[in-house]
Design a protein around this motif. Sequence first.
Motif, PDB file in Angstrom:
ATOM      1  N   VAL A 418       0.849  -1.028  -0.136  1.00 37.52           N
ATOM      2  CA  VAL A 418       0.020  -0.042   0.063  1.00 37.52           C
ATOM      3  C   VAL A 418       0.855   1.175   0.032  1.00 37.52           C
ATOM      4  O   VAL A 418       1.733   1.403   0.792  1.00 37.52           O
ATOM      5  CB  VAL A 418      -0.779   0.051   1.287  1.00 37.52           C
ATOM      6  CG1 VAL A 418      -1.747   1.207   1.275  1.00 37.52           C
ATOM      7  CG2 VAL A 418      -1.540  -1.399   1.182  1.00 37.52           C
ATOM      8  N   LYS A 419       0.658   1.887  -0.937  1.00 41.01           N
ATOM      9  CA  LYS A 419       1.689   3.199  -0.997  1.00 41.01           C
ATOM     10  C   LYS A 419       1.295   4.258   0.317  1.00 41.01           C
ATOM     11  O   LYS A 419      -0.081   4.337   0.593  1.00 41.01           O
ATOM     12  CB  LYS A 419       1.052   3.876  -2.317  1.00 41.01           C
ATOM     13  CG  LYS A 419       1.828   3.282  -3.585  1.00 41.01           C
ATOM     14  CD  LYS A 419       1.623   4.131  -4.835  1.00 41.01           C
ATOM     15  CE  LYS A 419       0.221   4.457  -5.091  1.00 41.01           C
ATOM     16  NZ  LYS A 419       0.151   5.241  -6.498  1.00 41.01           N
ATOM     17  N   ARG A 420       1.987   5.071   0.501  1.00 38.55           N
ATOM     18  CA  ARG A 420       1.771   6.403   1.601  1.00 38.55           C
ATOM     19  C   ARG A 420       0.765   7.089   1.025  1.00 38.55           C
ATOM     20  O   ARG A 420       0.829   7.578  -0.363  1.00 38.55           O
ATOM     21  CB  ARG A 420       3.248   6.747   2.041  1.00 38.55           C
ATOM     22  CG  ARG A 420       2.832   7.972   2.899  1.00 38.55           C
ATOM     23  CD  ARG A 420       3.997   8.370   3.705  1.00 38.55           C
ATOM     24  NE  ARG A 420       4.925   7.553   3.952  1.00 38.55           N
ATOM     25  CZ  ARG A 420       4.906   6.798   5.159  1.00 38.55           C
ATOM     26  NH1 ARG A 420       3.968   7.378   6.053  1.00 38.55           N
ATOM     27  NH2 ARG A 420       5.913   5.890   5.479  1.00 38.55           N
ATOM     28  N   GLU A 421      -0.355   7.723   1.541  1.00 42.24           N
ATOM     29  CA  GLU A 421      -0.959   8.806   0.907  1.00 42.24           C
ATOM     30  C   GLU A 421      -0.261   9.962   0.687  1.00 42.24           C
ATOM     31  O   GLU A 421       0.694  10.438   1.601  1.00 42.24           O
ATOM     32  CB  GLU A 421      -2.233   8.787   1.820  1.00 42.24           C
ATOM     33  CG  GLU A 421      -3.368   7.846   1.926  1.00 42.24           C
ATOM     34  CD  GLU A 421      -4.508   8.032   2.740  1.00 42.24           C
ATOM     35  OE1 GLU A 421      -5.452   7.532   2.609  1.00 42.24           O
ATOM     36  OE2 GLU A 421      -4.322   8.768   3.647  1.00 42.24           O
ATOM     37  N   SER A 422      -0.484  10.687  -0.286  1.00 44.09           N
ATOM     38  CA  SER A 422      -0.189  11.862  -0.610  1.00 44.09           C
ATOM     39  C   SER A 422      -0.995  13.078  -0.264  1.00 44.09           C
ATOM     40  O   SER A 422      -2.141  12.758   0.262  1.00 44.09           O
ATOM     41  CB  SER A 422      -0.028  11.990  -2.170  1.00 44.09           C
ATOM     42  OG  SER A 422      -1.137  12.079  -3.009  1.00 44.09           O
ATOM     43  N   PHE A 423      -0.581  14.238  -0.250  1.00 47.94           N
ATOM     44  CA  PHE A 423      -1.095  15.292   0.117  1.00 47.94           C
ATOM     45  C   PHE A 423      -2.427  15.380  -0.861  1.00 47.94           C
ATOM     46  O   PHE A 423      -3.579  15.850  -0.505  1.00 47.94           O
ATOM     47  CB  PHE A 423      -0.246  16.438  -0.177  1.00 47.94           C
ATOM     48  CG  PHE A 423       0.689  16.557   1.108  1.00 47.94           C
ATOM     49  CD1 PHE A 423       0.355  16.621   2.424  1.00 47.94           C
ATOM     50  CD2 PHE A 423       1.970  17.000   0.779  1.00 47.94           C
ATOM     51  CE1 PHE A 423       1.100  16.486   3.550  1.00 47.94           C
ATOM     52  CE2 PHE A 423       2.836  16.978   1.952  1.00 47.94           C
ATOM     53  CZ  PHE A 423       2.452  16.853   2.920  1.00 47.94           C
ATOM     54  N   ASP A 424      -2.184  15.049  -2.111  1.00 45.56           N
ATOM     55  CA  ASP A 424      -3.296  15.085  -3.210  1.00 45.56           C
ATOM     56  C   ASP A 424      -4.340  14.180  -2.870  1.00 45.56           C
ATOM     57  O   ASP A 424      -5.723  14.518  -2.939  1.00 45.56           O
ATOM     58  CB  ASP A 424      -2.855  14.996  -4.372  1.00 45.56           C
ATOM     59  CG  ASP A 424      -1.990  16.136  -5.248  1.00 45.56           C
ATOM     60  OD1 ASP A 424      -2.428  17.216  -4.604  1.00 45.56           O
ATOM     61  OD2 ASP A 424      -1.212  16.142  -6.060  1.00 45.56           O
ATOM     62  N   ASP A 425      -4.074  13.085  -2.222  1.00 44.37           N
ATOM     63  CA  ASP A 425      -4.894  12.001  -1.797  1.00 44.37           C
ATOM     64  C   ASP A 425      -5.732  12.458  -0.724  1.00 44.37           C
ATOM     65  O   ASP A 425      -7.074  12.443  -0.663  1.00 44.37           O
ATOM     66  CB  ASP A 425      -4.323  10.807  -1.223  1.00 44.37           C
ATOM     67  CG  ASP A 425      -3.510   9.885  -2.393  1.00 44.37           C
ATOM     68  OD1 ASP A 425      -3.944   9.701  -3.508  1.00 44.37           O
ATOM     69  OD2 ASP A 425      -2.326   9.393  -1.902  1.00 44.37           O
ATOM     70  N   ILE A 426      -5.417  13.342   0.185  1.00 45.19           N
ATOM     71  CA  ILE A 426      -5.772  13.911   1.279  1.00 45.19           C
ATOM     72  C   ILE A 426      -6.971  14.880   0.897  1.00 45.19           C
ATOM     73  O   ILE A 426      -8.273  14.527   1.406  1.00 45.19           O
ATOM     74  CB  ILE A 426      -5.078  14.736   2.354  1.00 45.19           C
ATOM     75  CG1 ILE A 426      -4.224  13.734   2.959  1.00 45.19           C
ATOM     76  CG2 ILE A 426      -5.759  15.485   3.181  1.00 45.19           C
ATOM     77  CD1 ILE A 426      -4.627  12.884   3.968  1.00 45.19           C
ATOM     78  N   VAL A 427      -6.569  15.505  -0.419  1.00 48.35           N
ATOM     79  CA  VAL A 427      -7.741  16.489  -0.803  1.00 48.35           C
ATOM     80  C   VAL A 427      -8.491  15.963  -1.924  1.00 48.35           C
ATOM     81  O   VAL A 427      -9.269  16.445  -2.731  1.00 48.35           O
ATOM     82  CB  VAL A 427      -7.404  17.902  -0.971  1.00 48.35           C
ATOM     83  CG1 VAL A 427      -6.940  18.320   0.250  1.00 48.35           C
ATOM     84  CG2 VAL A 427      -6.268  17.736  -1.884  1.00 48.35           C
ATOM     85  N   ASN A 429     -10.878  13.986  -2.653  1.00 54.94           N
ATOM     86  CA  ASN A 429     -12.505  13.868  -2.785  1.00 54.94           C
ATOM     87  C   ASN A 429     -13.161  15.103  -2.310  1.00 54.94           C
ATOM     88  O   ASN A 429     -14.265  15.065  -2.394  1.00 54.94           O
ATOM     89  CB  ASN A 429     -13.000  12.706  -1.900  1.00 54.94           C
ATOM     90  CG  ASN A 429     -12.541  11.276  -2.301  1.00 54.94           C
ATOM     91  OD1 ASN A 429     -12.663  11.046  -3.584  1.00 54.94           O
ATOM     92  ND2 ASN A 429     -12.400  10.380  -1.541  1.00 54.94           N
ATOM     93  N   ASP A 430     -12.122  16.286  -1.886  1.00 55.90           N
ATOM     94  CA  ASP A 430     -12.848  17.594  -1.648  1.00 55.90           C
ATOM     95  C   ASP A 430     -13.419  18.036  -3.025  1.00 55.90           C
ATOM     96  O   ASP A 430     -12.835  17.939  -3.969  1.00 55.90           O
ATOM     97  CB  ASP A 430     -11.833  18.321  -1.046  1.00 55.90           C
ATOM     98  CG  ASP A 430     -11.422  18.095   0.315  1.00 55.90           C
ATOM     99  OD1 ASP A 430     -11.618  16.943   0.792  1.00 55.90           O
ATOM    100  OD2 ASP A 430     -10.559  18.711   0.938  1.00 55.90           O
ATOM    101  N   VAL A 431     -14.524  18.823  -2.789  1.00 60.20           N
ATOM    102  CA  VAL A 431     -15.069  19.497  -3.962  1.00 60.20           C
ATOM    103  C   VAL A 431     -15.321  21.103  -3.603  1.00 60.20           C
ATOM    104  O   VAL A 431     -16.087  21.064  -2.640  1.00 60.20           O
ATOM    105  CB  VAL A 431     -16.577  18.928  -4.337  1.00 60.20           C
ATOM    106  CG1 VAL A 431     -16.958  19.742  -5.691  1.00 60.20           C
ATOM    107  CG2 VAL A 431     -16.078  17.530  -4.986  1.00 60.20           C
ATOM    108  N   MET A 432     -14.811  21.911  -4.027  1.00 60.42           N
ATOM    109  CA  MET A 432     -14.962  23.191  -3.684  1.00 60.42           C
ATOM    110  C   MET A 432     -16.026  23.959  -4.442  1.00 60.42           C
ATOM    111  O   MET A 432     -16.177  24.044  -5.760  1.00 60.42           O
ATOM    112  CB  MET A 432     -13.779  23.944  -4.121  1.00 60.42           C
ATOM    113  CG  MET A 432     -13.907  25.712  -3.742  1.00 60.42           C
ATOM    114  SD  MET A 432     -13.898  26.036  -2.158  1.00 60.42           S
ATOM    115  CE  MET A 432     -12.076  25.536  -1.571  1.00 60.42           C
ATOM    116  N   PRO A 433     -17.056  24.098  -3.621  1.00 59.52           N
ATOM    117  CA  PRO A 433     -18.440  24.965  -4.236  1.00 59.52           C
ATOM    118  C   PRO A 433     -17.990  25.938  -5.055  1.00 59.52           C
ATOM    119  O   PRO A 433     -17.088  26.918  -4.862  1.00 59.52           O
ATOM    120  CB  PRO A 433     -19.254  25.150  -3.120  1.00 59.52           C
ATOM    121  CG  PRO A 433     -18.801  24.208  -2.231  1.00 59.52           C
ATOM    122  CD  PRO A 433     -17.103  24.100  -2.192  1.00 59.52           C
ATOM    123  N   ALA A 434     -18.662  26.289  -6.434  1.00 54.24           N
ATOM    124  CA  ALA A 434     -18.239  27.374  -7.211  1.00 54.24           C
ATOM    125  C   ALA A 434     -18.185  28.661  -6.676  1.00 54.24           C
ATOM    126  O   ALA A 434     -17.539  29.570  -6.674  1.00 54.24           O
ATOM    127  CB  ALA A 434     -19.231  27.184  -8.448  1.00 54.24           C
TER     128      ALA A 434
END
Length: 443
Positions: A418-427, A429-434
């Motif tokens: 299993v790879k170590r999670e990246s900072f991009d993995d952390i965000v 699934n985040d979705v920034m509302p328009a």
Amino acid sequence: MYLHGTSTIDDNGHLNIGGCDTQALAAEYGTPLYIVDEALVRQRAREYVEAFRASGLRFQVAYASKAFCVMAMCAIAEEEDMSLDVVSDGELHTALKAGFPAQRIHFHGNNKTPDEIDMALDADIGCFVVDNFIELELLNALAADKGKTVNILLRITPGVEAHTHDYISTGQQDSKFGFDLGNGSAYSAIEHGMKLANLKILGVHSHIGSQIFEVEGFRMAVDKVADFAVEINRKLGLTFSVINLGGGFGIRYTEEDKPLPVAEYVQAITDAIISNFSAASYPLPEIWVEPGRSIVGDAGTTLYTVGTSKEIPGVRKYIAVDGGMTDNPRPALYESKYEAVLANRADEAAEETVSVAGKCCESGDMLIWDLELPRVQRGDLLAVFCTGAYNYAMASNYNRIRRPAVVFVKDGQADLAVKRESFDDIVGNDVMPARLKKPSMAK
């Protein structure tokens, strides 16, 4: 110092696991790091399989994947002739993605969703462990929609509860799981299930606890299940072909724990099955068990880097590591105890007593209290033993901390599982509302 599996200390005083230097592993993969001793995992699996083969009974040893579910572990379970117990669509997907044979998968859970059931039906898994009357009806209806008949076990609470050294013959009635044997709901479930055209009842499932260090609880459970099987056969004409006795087999976390050899648990179970069913002139059923912790628990080690420390004169010295409750929540949840060594100075004598704190912004983020170690220095590597079960499985991103990597080690070779999670993995699934996006983010 108690070393598990293939763990050794080399001439440099470094802890080695699977022939791999933990200091080298830390340098390559970073810390925190989950290290899995593959040879020990396979040894534990074989102990179960070989013990059941010696009994002469038909059997399935199903690895309880909730303890530690990654594709590499599913692949090892298949290679070691095990079946697989899953409890969610995520675990099922992991198993199927790893190529695990669907017919050897058993699906547990007290609240399977229609989507999960559909997914399992489409995969043609081997068996559902049905937990309640609503599920009986739902599974039958969904199977009928697909023109399928599915194998089921009914989970029952036999009135035996066992944890570590204690067993209570009247316990376990107050449980979110299963049909109660004592109040008649188990009988009613069998009677009703027999009328549902798309379900085939193979038998029953019983689980009596965890971290069990005795065999008496298992014997008592077999007694009750056998009596129930005879009653069902006499009154309803159904013969159970499978009896599943669950898991709960204990492991050694600290010197206080005294687990039995696997063969002793298995012999107690198989002797009780043969004795009870033979005495009733009942065909000997196939026996299923579901070890999880006892397959992977002591094969796992978590490696940390020591950072800061704090000494309160006359009270306590704290050392802090770069992980904590995010990679091992069990001490915070259950007050679980662990043993540990300085992996880079494993041959040195203890000089001080420290308590190991995690890095989360929580006072309760403590991994080990009052641990005897050589005088600890910043940058030392701390190896915490027996973290193979319910550590990676329960890991979280609290404080937005990235989950660690997992490596399997064997015969001097380390393989990333299993790879170590990246900072991009952390965000990821985040979705920034328009309406919240700044002009610079829209580019």
